[in-house]
Motif scaffolding. Structure first.
Motif, mmCIF file in Angstrom:
data_model
loop_
_atom_site.group_PDB
_atom_site.id
_atom_site.type_symbol
_atom_site.label_atom_id
_atom_site.label_comp_id
_atom_site.label_asym_id
_atom_site.label_seq_id
_atom_site.Cartn_x
_atom_site.Cartn_y
_atom_site.Cartn_z
ATOM 1 N N ILE A 164 -10.060 -7.576 -8.562
ATOM 2 C CA ILE A 164 -9.212 -6.913 -9.573
ATOM 3 C C ILE A 164 -7.935 -6.383 -8.917
ATOM 4 C CG2 ILE A 164 -9.034 -4.895 -11.101
ATOM 5 C CD1 ILE A 164 -11.999 -5.352 -11.825
ATOM 6 N N LEU A 165 -8.078 -5.765 -7.749
ATOM 7 C CA LEU A 165 -6.895 -5.225 -7.057
ATOM 8 C C LEU A 165 -5.944 -6.349 -6.654
ATOM 9 C CD1 LEU A 165 -8.611 -2.454 -4.908
ATOM 10 C CD2 LEU A 165 -6.926 -2.100 -6.732
ATOM 11 N N ASN A 166 -6.517 -7.546 -6.416
ATOM 12 C CA ASN A 166 -5.676 -8.686 -6.026
ATOM 13 C C ASN A 166 -5.148 -9.456 -7.229
ATOM 14 O OD1 ASN A 166 -5.791 -8.319 -3.241
ATOM 15 N ND2 ASN A 166 -7.840 -9.239 -3.152
ATOM 16 N N THR A 167 -5.406 -8.922 -8.431
ATOM 17 C CA THR A 167 -4.893 -9.603 -9.626
ATOM 18 C C THR A 167 -3.471 -9.099 -9.908
ATOM 19 O OG1 THR A 167 -7.131 -9.733 -10.508
ATOM 20 C CG2 THR A 167 -5.315 -10.005 -12.092
ATOM 21 N N GLU A 168 -2.586 -10.039 -10.222
ATOM 22 C CA GLU A 168 -1.174 -9.743 -10.488
ATOM 23 C C GLU A 168 -1.036 -8.541 -11.434
ATOM 24 O OE1 GLU A 168 1.341 -11.281 -9.113
ATOM 25 O OE2 GLU A 168 2.785 -10.018 -10.204
ATOM 26 N N GLY A 169 -0.296 -7.511 -10.983
ATOM 27 C CA GLY A 169 0.003 -6.399 -11.878
ATOM 28 C C GLY A 169 -1.119 -5.388 -12.028
ATOM 29 N N CYS A 170 -2.194 -5.552 -11.217
ATOM 30 C CA CYS A 170 -3.329 -4.614 -11.347
ATOM 31 C C CYS A 170 -3.575 -3.806 -10.083
ATOM 32 C CB CYS A 170 -4.610 -5.390 -11.672
ATOM 33 S SG CYS A 170 -4.505 -6.268 -13.228
ATOM 34 N N ASN A 171 -2.721 -3.984 -9.067
ATOM 35 C CA ASN A 171 -2.993 -3.289 -7.809
ATOM 36 C C ASN A 171 -2.413 -1.873 -7.808
ATOM 37 O OD1 ASN A 171 -3.522 -2.412 -5.281
ATOM 38 N ND2 ASN A 171 -2.593 -4.160 -4.213
ATOM 39 N N ILE A 172 -3.232 -0.917 -8.175
ATOM 40 C CA ILE A 172 -2.763 0.482 -8.278
ATOM 41 C C ILE A 172 -2.397 1.049 -6.913
ATOM 42 C CG2 ILE A 172 -3.943 1.116 -10.421
ATOM 43 C CD1 ILE A 172 -6.242 2.240 -8.723
ATOM 44 N N PHE A 173 -2.772 0.352 -5.829
ATOM 45 C CA PHE A 173 -2.460 0.857 -4.481
ATOM 46 C C PHE A 173 -1.204 0.196 -3.917
ATOM 47 C CE2 PHE A 173 -6.193 3.052 -4.971
ATOM 48 C CZ PHE A 173 -7.356 2.300 -4.942
ATOM 49 N N GLU A 174 -0.453 -0.510 -4.797
ATOM 50 C CA GLU A 174 0.700 -1.299 -4.323
ATOM 51 C C GLU A 174 1.754 -0.446 -3.614
ATOM 52 O OE1 GLU A 174 1.930 -3.021 -8.043
ATOM 53 O OE2 GLU A 174 2.000 -1.034 -8.983
ATOM 54 N N ASN A 175 1.841 0.841 -3.924
ATOM 55 C CA ASN A 175 2.889 1.670 -3.298
ATOM 56 C C ASN A 175 2.366 2.495 -2.132
ATOM 57 O OD1 ASN A 175 4.815 0.740 -5.101
ATOM 58 N ND2 ASN A 175 4.256 2.289 -6.635
ATOM 59 N N LEU A 176 1.148 2.216 -1.667
ATOM 60 C CA LEU A 176 0.620 2.955 -0.506
ATOM 61 C C LEU A 176 1.170 2.355 0.778
ATOM 62 C CD1 LEU A 176 -1.488 4.009 -2.643
ATOM 63 C CD2 LEU A 176 -3.200 3.834 -0.833
ATOM 64 N N GLU A 177 1.352 3.221 1.820
ATOM 65 C CA GLU A 177 1.737 2.668 3.133
ATOM 66 C C GLU A 177 0.575 1.835 3.673
ATOM 67 O OE1 GLU A 177 3.417 6.573 2.611
ATOM 68 O OE2 GLU A 177 2.355 6.620 4.550
ATOM 69 N N CYS A 178 0.894 0.990 4.635
ATOM 70 C CA CYS A 178 -0.087 0.058 5.195
ATOM 71 C C CYS A 178 -1.392 0.718 5.613
ATOM 72 C CB CYS A 178 0.524 -0.652 6.414
ATOM 73 S SG CYS A 178 1.129 -2.245 5.939
ATOM 74 N N HIS A 179 -1.275 1.786 6.453
ATOM 75 C CA HIS A 179 -2.518 2.363 7.004
ATOM 76 C C HIS A 179 -3.320 3.044 5.910
ATOM 77 C CE1 HIS A 179 -0.024 5.975 6.951
ATOM 78 N NE2 HIS A 179 -1.134 6.695 7.093
ATOM 79 N N GLU A 180 -2.631 3.657 4.933
ATOM 80 C CA GLU A 180 -3.357 4.287 3.803
ATOM 81 C C GLU A 180 -4.070 3.204 3.003
ATOM 82 O OE1 GLU A 180 -2.245 8.569 3.930
ATOM 83 O OE2 GLU A 180 -3.930 7.305 3.339
ATOM 84 N N TYR A 181 -3.373 2.058 2.814
ATOM 85 C CA TYR A 181 -3.909 0.959 2.013
ATOM 86 C C TYR A 181 -5.205 0.430 2.631
ATOM 87 C CZ TYR A 181 -4.078 -3.252 -0.852
ATOM 88 O OH TYR A 181 -4.476 -4.219 -1.736
ATOM 89 N N SER A 182 -5.164 0.137 3.950
ATOM 90 C CA SER A 182 -6.384 -0.424 4.571
ATOM 91 C C SER A 182 -7.488 0.632 4.600
ATOM 92 C CB SER A 182 -6.094 -0.929 5.988
ATOM 93 O OG SER A 182 -5.353 0.044 6.690
ATOM 94 N N LYS A 183 -7.102 1.897 4.747
ATOM 95 C CA LYS A 183 -8.107 2.981 4.764
ATOM 96 C C LYS A 183 -8.806 3.072 3.413
ATOM 97 C CE LYS A 183 -10.039 6.291 7.112
ATOM 98 N NZ LYS A 183 -11.255 5.504 7.425
ATOM 99 N N ILE A 184 -8.012 2.959 2.348
ATOM 100 C CA ILE A 184 -8.603 3.142 1.015
ATOM 101 C C ILE A 184 -9.581 2.016 0.696
ATOM 102 C CG2 ILE A 184 -7.040 1.941 -0.647
ATOM 103 C CD1 ILE A 184 -7.049 5.099 -1.790
ATOM 104 N N LEU A 185 -9.250 0.783 1.108
ATOM 105 C CA LEU A 185 -10.158 -0.343 0.831
ATOM 106 C C LEU A 185 -11.436 -0.178 1.638
ATOM 107 C CD1 LEU A 185 -7.859 -3.507 0.614
ATOM 108 C CD2 LEU A 185 -8.493 -1.872 -1.162
ATOM 109 N N GLU A 186 -11.277 0.288 2.890
ATOM 110 C CA GLU A 186 -12.453 0.514 3.758
ATOM 111 C C GLU A 186 -13.346 1.591 3.136
ATOM 112 O OE1 GLU A 186 -11.253 1.864 7.648
ATOM 113 O OE2 GLU A 186 -13.302 2.533 8.100
ATOM 114 N N ASN A 187 -12.732 2.692 2.670
ATOM 115 C CA ASN A 187 -13.506 3.787 2.066
ATOM 116 C C ASN A 187 -14.226 3.322 0.806
ATOM 117 O OD1 ASN A 187 -12.882 5.784 3.929
ATOM 118 N ND2 ASN A 187 -11.012 6.409 2.861
#
Ligand SMILES: Cc1nc2ccc(C(=O)NCC(C)C)cc2n2c(-c3cc(OC(C)(C)C)ccc3Cl)nnc12
Ligand SMILES: [Mg+2]
Ligand SMILES: [Zn+2]
Length: 343
Positions: A164-187
């Motif tokens: 769902i996050l990888n679906t066009e227009g559905c990634n609510i984390f699109e504006n996170l910095e890189c390290h925050e982004y990978s952290k959130i997916l890991e969490n």
């Protein structure tokens, strides 16, 4: 429907939860299952807003609307493991974050708080109303994908959330910095894996130690805390009033008994809990609430002794246990046996 939801929230008119939904919406007594299904996407958006996530993580409203509707669509409609369950679980995590100030008080980082809420929304995505054991016994596609690692369904829920996050227009984390982004997916992955009952049993001793001496600086304590929190959210139906809790138990056993019927048809001998001929629900519920549910809310109340909400939840679970014990006693005295006990 995206357009409709976007217009609703687009012009900064995200309503206050207690005004738009129910005065009890923001309290631990609130019964999220009472919110009509059509209002749940807006309720999810108001919870994101109310928790300050939209501003903190620069979440675009249209993306959030699309994401929320995609998650709701990602659930099937078995009796229990459906969107209504996911919404109720996410609502309890909203109550915990909001009332215990988990992020502000340093129990969770900002990232972990957002991870918990989103993981709750996604934690049972595409559930078929059958257990991990059933996946393996029935040699399902999901078992062929994940049975070597265990937690078959939970790994599927994670995969669905990532899709769902990888679906066009559905990634609510699109504006996170890189390290925050990978952290959130890991969490999110870690939290959803923690909703596997066997994982919970494994970490139970560590949860007891963590609660005794919580160290806000210790990332391992944060991980254990997120596991305890998501489990309490997944069981939060047991902290509501007796009527709501009894209805939920009926849904769970409707799902379990369907699996038992399936297993019988496949020549597999179902667990007693799944067999509508053998299950004595009051007894099974006393065991589950004594063995699994109440210990979770004892830990939660120990960790947050000052919070009225956690004490209330523990009290509600204790009352529910008493109800089931009474129910069991009456049934046994009245019928002398438990055969043919339907709720
Ligand atoms: C009211 C209520 N009765 C239940 C009765 C039995 C069981 C069950 O699986 N028994 C298997 C044996 C080995 C113990 C689960 C029940 N249950 C859950 C639940 C919790 C889950 O996992 C966490 C959240 C980690 C505990 C995962 C799935 C489910 Cl359905 N939620 N509400 C209930
Ligand atoms: Mg689950
Ligand atoms: Zn669940």
């Amino acid at each position: 429907e995206v357009h409709q939801l976007v217009t609703l929230i687009g012009n900064d008119l995200v309503p206050k939860p207690h005004e738009r939904f129910h005065p009890s919406f923001e309290t631990f007594r609130g019964v999220p299952r009472g919110i009509p299904d059509r209002d749940t996407p807006l309720a999810v958006v108001t919870m994101f807003e109310d928790l300050g996530f939209i501003h903190r993580w620069r979440i675009s409203r249209t993306t959030l609307a699309r994401f929320t509707l995609m998650v709701r669509k990602g659930y099937r409609d078995p009796p229990y493991h459906n969107w209504t369950h996911a919404f109720a679980v996410a609502h309890y995590s909203y109550l915990l974050i909001k009332n215990l100030h988990l992020d502000r008080e340093g129990y969770l980082t900002d990232n972990e708080a957002l991870s918990l809420f989103v993981a709750c929304l996604c934690h049972d995505l595409d559930h078929r109303g059958t257990t991990n054991t059933f996946q393996v016994n029935s040699k399902s596609i999901l078992a062929s994908l994940y049975s070597s690692e265990g937690s078959v369904m939970e790994r599927h829920h994670i995969a669905q959330a990532m899709a769902i996050l990888n679906t066009e227009g559905c990634n609510i984390f699109e504006n996170l910095e890189c390290h925050e982004y990978s952290k959130i997916l890991e969490n999110i992955g870690h939290i959803i894996l923690a909703t596997d009952l066997s994982h919970h049993f494994k970490i139970l001793p560590s949860l007891g130690r963590m609660v005794k001496s919580f160290n806000k600086k210790d990332p391992a304590h944060h991980s254990l805390l997120m596991c305890l929190l998501v489990t309490s959210c997944d069981l939060s139906d047991q902290t509501k009033d007796w009527r709501a809790t009894k209805q939920v138990a009926e849904l769970i056993y409707k799902e379990f008994f369907s699996q038992g019927d399936l297993e019988k048809a496949m020549g597999i001998n179902p667990d007693k809990m799944m067999d509508r001929e053998k299950a004595f629900i009051p007894e099974l519920q006393v065991q589950f609430i004594e063995g699994v549910v109440r210990p979770v809310f004892v830990l939660l109340a120990e960790l947050f002794p000052g919070s009225e909400g956690t004490q209330q939840s523990l009290q509600a679970v204790t009352d529910i246990l008493l109800f089931w014990q009474k129910f069991r006693e009456i049934y046994l005295t009245k019928y002398g046996t438990h055969h043919g006990c339907s709720l």
